[in-house]
Design an enzyme around this catalytic site. Structure first.
Site, PDB file in Angstrom:
ATOM      1  N   ASP A   1       0.630  -1.573  -0.354  1.00 42.58           N
ATOM      2  CA  ASP A   1      -0.060   0.010  -0.339  1.00 42.58           C
ATOM      3  C   ASP A   1       0.930   1.424  -0.086  1.00 42.58           C
ATOM      4  O   ASP A   1       0.416   2.330  -0.238  1.00 42.58           O
ATOM      5  CB  ASP A   1      -0.968   0.333   1.070  1.00 42.58           C
ATOM      6  CG  ASP A   1      -1.701  -1.239   1.477  1.00 42.58           C
ATOM      7  OD1 ASP A   1      -2.248  -2.186   0.179  1.00 42.58           O
ATOM      8  OD2 ASP A   1      -2.383  -1.311   1.873  1.00 42.58           O
TER       9      ASP A   1
ATOM     10  N   MET B   1      -5.311  -2.593  -5.341  1.00 45.03           N
ATOM     11  CA  MET B   1      -5.546  -2.712  -4.023  1.00 45.03           C
ATOM     12  C   MET B   1      -4.544  -1.434  -3.694  1.00 45.03           C
ATOM     13  O   MET B   1      -4.050  -1.027  -3.988  1.00 45.03           O
ATOM     14  CB  MET B   1      -4.568  -4.366  -3.455  1.00 45.03           C
ATOM     15  CG  MET B   1      -5.147  -5.546  -3.053  1.00 45.03           C
ATOM     16  SD  MET B   1      -4.248  -7.080  -2.527  1.00 45.03           S
ATOM     17  CE  MET B   1      -5.504  -7.809  -2.525  1.00 45.03           C
TER      18      MET B   1
ATOM     19  N   HIS C   1      -4.857 -10.407  -4.997  1.00 50.18           N
ATOM     20  CA  HIS C   1      -4.049 -10.991  -4.942  1.00 50.18           C
ATOM     21  C   HIS C   1      -2.840 -11.298  -5.522  1.00 50.18           C
ATOM     22  O   HIS C   1      -1.090 -11.369  -4.970  1.00 50.18           O
ATOM     23  CB  HIS C   1      -3.807 -12.100  -3.584  1.00 50.18           C
ATOM     24  CG  HIS C   1      -4.923 -11.206  -2.723  1.00 50.18           C
ATOM     25  ND1 HIS C   1      -6.367 -11.681  -2.696  1.00 50.18           N
ATOM     26  CD2 HIS C   1      -5.047 -11.713  -1.054  1.00 50.18           C
ATOM     27  CE1 HIS C   1      -6.452 -10.908  -1.527  1.00 50.18           C
ATOM     28  NE2 HIS C   1      -5.747 -10.857  -0.253  1.00 50.18           N
TER      29      HIS C   1
END
Ligand code: F6P
Length: 380
Positions: A143, A185, A285
């Site tokens: 992140d 993500m 993922h």
């Protein structure tokens, strides 16, 4: 004769590419450089809760093969089970921090290296303070939202994977005259989206830090059509909300929820708004498990060696960081407190605007808005 020094190492939080490369660097430096023993603790703090404690001595030989190149973590990890608020099978939540500290003591360690993001580092620091543990932390998170370090392990690989996905989607988008939506993500930050969106030639990048309008997206797509373009690439960060401000989440069996699904929502709305054929790819993922890029391997190696050197120097309660082309160390508390969202007046936002990418409706006082770049990008 004095006893051989023993240090522990664990990986905590979501896995990412580059963790094995960090472990390799730690073991090399500790074993070869200082003659110490390294104990790898399995599954983050869960390994210290297990009885017997779940850990193994890490020999150099383990790293002679291809571990430098492999994703995941050979130690295992967890992003659940905060020992201060531990979920029990009967539904109670209890404080098990003393058990974790006792597990650490059973390993007879002199210091601990914890590799994790802000949540994991917060937990590890509280355990260290409570139990008198000499702790060093290393920043890892796809992140990229940890403050005070320009690099966190795993981010570069995640951006590469998302960029590769755009490279693969573009030909199909062009062949079928489609709008391709790629959901990436990043939790509450848009670093992966903006990095991969710029590198992968996206036309629209939506990040949680900047509000958007469907009209704005539609205007961008229409402007592309007007100049003869038959496709568009849209990147959306998982935490981007619906037009009405709702987060899109997937509920899990245990009642918890994770981000996911905003790509599907947007594709449907873009189809309605523009009449375009849309398709969605949720990268999920795949962004975490691949082989680390050269950059992640390099930083993992730098961080791992430096962490061991910090222990040798007796400097504890520090996080290793990369700043101004140097490896440095900062108080863990600063790292945790310095959450870093995408800077809406920063270089990547300005670059995206300069490339004519639709980023949403930037507030009037942002640098880009002041220079009029928002209007240019929407209308280009
Ligand atoms: O923090 C890393 C991360 O991959 C986030 O980008 C994402 O929101 C979350 O973890 C997914 O967690 P899980 O592996 O539990 O689905």
């Amino acid at each position: 004769m004095s006893r051989q020094k023993r240090i522990g190492v664990l990986t905590s939080g979501g896995d990412c590419a580059g963790l094995n490369a960090v472990l390799r660097a730690v073991v090399h430096r500790a074993v070869e450089g200082y003659g110490w023993q390294v104990v790898g603790i399995h599954n983050g703090t869960a390994g210290l809760l297990a009885r017997p404690v779940d850990a193994e001595v890490l020999d150099l030989g383990i790293f002679d093969g291809n571990l430098l190149r492999r994703g995941g973590t050979i130690l295992g990890t967890t992003n659940k089970g905060d020992p201060f608020d531990f979920p029990m099978a009967d539904g109670r939540r209890i404080d098990r921090s003393e058990e974790v500290i006792e597990g650490y003591r059973q390993l007879d360690l002199d210091a601990l290296i914890g590799i994790g993001g802000d949540g994991s580092q917060d937990i590890l620091r509280r355990l260290a303070q409570q139990g008198g543990i000499d702790l060093i932390t290393l920043p890892k998170t796809i992140d990229n939202d940890l403050g005070h370090t320009e690099v966190s392990i795993g981010y570069a690989t995640a951006v590469k994977i998302a960029t590769d996905a755009l490279d693969q989607l573009q030909p199909t988008a062009a062949s079928h005259s489609r709008v391709m939506v790629l959901e990436v993500m990043g939790r509450d930050a848009g670093h992966i989206a903006i990095g991969a969106g710029i590198a992968g030639g996206a036309d629209v990048i939506l990040i949680p830090e900047i509000g958007y309008s469907l009209e704005g997206i539609a205007r961008k797509i229409e402007s592309l059509k007007a100049r003869g373009r038959n496709f568009a690439l849209v990147v959306v960060a998982e935490a981007v909300k619906t037009e009405t401000g709702d987060a899109v989440r997937q509920v899990q069996g245990d009642g918890s929820s994770t981000y996911g699904g905003v790509g599907q929502y947007l594709a449907a709305r873009i189809a309605e708004e523009t009449g375009s054929e849309t398709r969605v790819t949720v990268l999920g993922h795949l962004q975490r498990g691949g082989p680390p890029t050269d950059h992640d391997r390099l930083m993992a190696s730098v961080f791992g060696v430096y962490a061991v050197d910090l222990i040798a120097a007796g400097r504890f309660d520090r996080m290793v960081a990369w700043s101004g082309r140097q490896v440095v160390d900062i108080p863990i508390t600063d790292a945790i407190a310095g959450y870093k969202a995408v800077d809406i007046a920063g270089p990547l936002v300005r670059t995206a605007q300069g490339l004519g990418i639709y980023l949403g409706e930037l507030p009037e006082d942002s640098e880009g808005a002041r220079t009029g770049r928002v209007a240019e990008s929407v209308g280009s």
